[in-house]
Write an enzyme that holds these catalytic residues in place. Structure first.
Site, PDB file in Angstrom:
ATOM      1  N   GLU A 128      39.857  45.663  31.784  1.00  0.00           N
ATOM      2  CA  GLU A 128      39.678  44.775  32.946  1.00  0.00           C
ATOM      3  C   GLU A 128      38.829  43.566  32.562  1.00  0.00           C
ATOM      4  O   GLU A 128      38.101  43.010  33.382  1.00  0.00           O
ATOM      5  CB  GLU A 128      39.093  45.556  34.135  1.00  0.00           C
ATOM      6  CG  GLU A 128      40.025  46.699  34.539  1.00  0.00           C
ATOM      7  CD  GLU A 128      40.008  47.060  36.016  1.00  0.00           C
ATOM      8  OE1 GLU A 128      39.501  46.271  36.830  1.00  0.00           O
ATOM      9  OE2 GLU A 128      40.516  48.137  36.346  1.00  0.00           O
ATOM     10  N   PHE A 183      48.915  49.435  27.109  1.00  0.00           N
ATOM     11  CA  PHE A 183      47.658  49.989  27.650  1.00  0.00           C
ATOM     12  C   PHE A 183      47.719  50.132  29.162  1.00  0.00           C
ATOM     13  O   PHE A 183      46.730  49.869  29.848  1.00  0.00           O
ATOM     14  CB  PHE A 183      46.462  49.083  27.299  1.00  0.00           C
ATOM     15  CG  PHE A 183      46.174  48.999  25.831  1.00  0.00           C
ATOM     16  CD1 PHE A 183      46.485  47.838  25.128  1.00  0.00           C
ATOM     17  CD2 PHE A 183      45.587  50.047  25.151  1.00  0.00           C
ATOM     18  CE1 PHE A 183      46.222  47.746  23.767  1.00  0.00           C
ATOM     19  CE2 PHE A 183      45.315  49.963  23.793  1.00  0.00           C
ATOM     20  CZ  PHE A 183      45.632  48.806  23.096  1.00  0.00           C
TER      21      PHE A 183
END
Lengths: 408, 255
Positions: A390, A183
């Site tokens: 995140e 990712f």
């Protein structure tokens, strides 16, 4: 160094005449800002409306990573917002960064988000790097001569980041890196990676950060992932096969890598939350206009109290989210003890609530909300991932709970 | 030709993207709490001056604005685009709405006396009053040649060749310096004010002045009687053929 526009102003006039801004109201992003901060926001918004907004939908369809436009943003200073002026940066506080990224996201969430990632990596090297590393890398990152990616997540570990297995074995003056990262935003198109690797034992204390040039032999990329959104940013697995990294590329100390990664993410969370703000703000501006223009049952949609109340709720969510995002930024700038938890709170609140604002905006557009020819669906798709990357909303819960319980 | 000094004018106006609302007293438009920015034609004016400076034709760019205290923001934008220093001629908030081209031209002619530029560049017209008068009035007062509606400007020994956009098409003229010119939209594509330049601009000087100190009487000579919205657009009629169209136009007195 000056920066010319790629899009002519007369075409911009046509574009803007179709979407009057609803500034000077309860959702005005300028409220609470100093004159300087308003100037920064204007500069970013101008760039967003001229360079990003007209291309946002095309880039999404063609999945083009708009490297030229991204590099042009560096001429405006967007390559090194938080980095020292010694290395081409502007040393701006996180608060100003939030204002800027929110404005950029009104043009294109995906491009703005990539710029936040690039800035996060640049700031990590500027904060933790040696003089030699800063000279070697930060100036080029600030000018966007080089673009960066952040490599923490792996196929086997995302939220449980400390369980990463990509390892870096020290051999003389080099680390030999083996493993895979998953990712990774920008992978394949970026020049520099900051990679969290295992140099020691299990857990966070065994992790070290390495700066790796992507032209180092042994690096290969998986196929570009097909995503729901963030389509104009390539996302791939990055494979490391006996990649040799000089010891001078160790960022920070051995065993400090995890702290470094988390430190970067605090700012990153404010940035991603700010991108959600831009998406929701633009969706609200678009839907306020749409519900004025569209008629049903002999009156504009916004004559209905339900629609008015919905818009009021959406506006309240945006203004509230903006307050916590900017407060978290100020907290981080002031190095307050609650900064980490506040950054987690702001990401949790903003990404979740503002995605629903985009969803409500889509619903209010009726059938047109489902068409790719209307931007609202792209803001909806692009901001969906902000609840995941995140640090997922669930991890944000963990961080806030930890802060509450640590005093017991 | 090099070493020219340029005076550029800029005006703080309501932003072009804002939806204008007429004031309840019908004497103007609502300006309180409304987004303002630099007049678009003035951006072209400043951009042209900055380009001439980059070509080393121009040595110094002084930017001036007449208006309330917030006009300093507009001057700062000009400084961020590349002007060297600014002059703010402060007019009390409220009276600025009635600051008319004649008064502005008089102020600028005093600034010209003071600064002694070789060239004055203004925007063709302001998007709030659409007057398109200040350049012409100023040229008249100074007895300088004027090149208005400029879409191309080239400098050569002591003069400028200008292409003007006029009703009939394009007109090429040559003006000797010193001169006053006004910038049209197609003169150039204004640059972005970059963040580093915005920060550098904070260190550039802005001199403060008032019309009184310059000895200019800015009392308006024109009185605004009434400001109204344009009539609401009516639905049109569809006609089957050209004959009917001509008939209808004659009926309505348009032919």
């Amino acid at each position: 160094m000056f920066c010319l526009r790629s899009c002519s102003r007369s075409s911009l006039f046509k574009l803007l005449s179709n979407s009057r801004s609803i500034s000077s109201s309860c959702v005005d992003p300028n409220v609470g800002l100093t004159t300087d901060e308003i100037e920064y926001r204007d500069a970013a918004l101008n760039f967003a409306k001229t360079e990003l907004a007209p291309n946002m939908q095309t880039w999404d369809l063609t999945e083009e990573f708009p490297v030229d436009t991204i590099k042009r943003s560096a001429d405006l200073g967007f390559g090194g917002l938080f980095v020292s002026p010694d290395y081409g940066g502007l040393s701006l506080p996180r608060h100003d960064g939030s204002v800027i990224f929110e404005a950029l996201s009104q043009g294109c969430v995906t491009t703005a988000s990539y710029i936040t990632i690039h800035n996060m990596v640049n700031a990590m090297i500027d904060t933790f790097g040696t003089e030699a590393q800063k000279e070697k890398y930060c100036t080029d990152l600030s000018s966007m001569e080089k673009l960066a990616s952040y490599c923490l997540t792996e196929p086997g570990s995302g939220s449980d980041a400390a369980a990463l297995v990509t390892n870096a074995r020290k051999e003389g003056s080099k680390y030999i890196v083996n493993g895979s990262k998953a990712f990774i935003s920008g992978a394949g198109a970026t020049d520099l990676l900051v990679v969290m690797t295992r140099t020691g034992g299990k857990g966070p204390k065994g992790v070290s950060a390495l700066i790796i040039d992507t032209d180092t032999p042994g690096i290969s990329y998986g196929q570009k992932e097909k995503k729901i959104g963030w389509n104009n940013q390539p996302t791939c697995v990055v494979n490391f096969d006996d990649v040799e990294v000089p010891c001078e590329n160790l960022l920070g100390a051995e065993g400090q890598g995890f702290n470094l990664a988390m430190h970067g993410l605090n700012g990153g969370r404010i940035n991603i939350a700010s991108c959600s703000l831009g998406a929701a703000q633009q969706c609200l501006e678009d839907v306020v206009q749409y519900t004025h223009d569209r008629k049903a049952f002999n009156q504009p949609l916004n004559a209905n109290q339900h629609v008015q109340f919905k818009l009021a709720e959406m506006a309240t969510e945006i203004t509230t989210a903006r307050l916590i995002v900017r407060q978290a930024a100020r907290s981080l700038d002031a190095k307050e003890p609650n900064a980490v938890a506040l950054c987690a709170m702001c990401k949790l609140y903003a990404t979740e609530r503002l995605f629903k604002v985009c969803d409500d905006a889509l619903q209010l557009h009726g059938g047109y909300g489902y068409l790719k020819s209307y931007p609202v669906q792209q803001f909806w798709r692009d901001s969906r991932v902000h609840r995941i990357l995140e640090g997922t909303s669930e991890v944000m819960h963990m961080l806030v709970a930890r802060d509450l319980l640590k005093h017991l | 030709m090099s070493g020219l000094r340029v005076l550029v004018g800029c005006k703080r106006v309501i932003d072009y993207a804002v939806k204008i609302r007429v004031r309840p007293d019908s004497l103007g438009v609502v300006t309180d709490g409304v987004k303002h920015s630099m007049n678009p034609f003035d951006e072209n004016a400043i951009e042209e001056a900055v380009r001439m400076k980059q070509k080393k034709v121009v040595k110094e760019i002084v930017v001036a604005s007449c208006g309330p205290s917030q006009s300093q923001e507009t001057i700062r934008t000009a400084l961020a685009m590349g002007a060297d220093r600014g002059i703010h001629v402060e007019v009390p908030a409220g009276t600025d709405a009635n600051l008319q081209p004649l008064a502005v031209a008089k102020i600028f002619s005093k600034l010209v006396e003071k600064e002694k530029p070789d060239l004055v560049i203004l925007g063709k017209q302001a998007i709030d009053d659409d007057a398109n008068q200040t350049t012409q009035l100023l040229a008249g007062m100074l007895d300088w040649p004027q090149g208005t509606m400029a879409s191309v400007v080239n400098a050569s020994d002591g003069s400028l060749t200008i292409t003007r956009e006029i009703d009939g098409g394009l007109e090429d003229i040559s003006v000797s310096l010193p001169a006053v010119i006004s910038a049209d939209l197609r003169l150039n594509e204004p640059r972005y004010a970059t963040l580093p330049n915005i920060m550098k601009a904070k260190k550039k000087k802005i001199e403060k002045m008032t019309p009184d100190k310059l000895g200019v009487d800015i009392t308006p000579r024109l009185k605004i009687l009434n400001v109204v919205d344009p009539p609401v657009r009516q639905a049109g009629d569809k006609v089957p053929d050209v004959t009917t169209l001509v008939e209808k136009l004659k009926e309505k007195g348009h032919l």
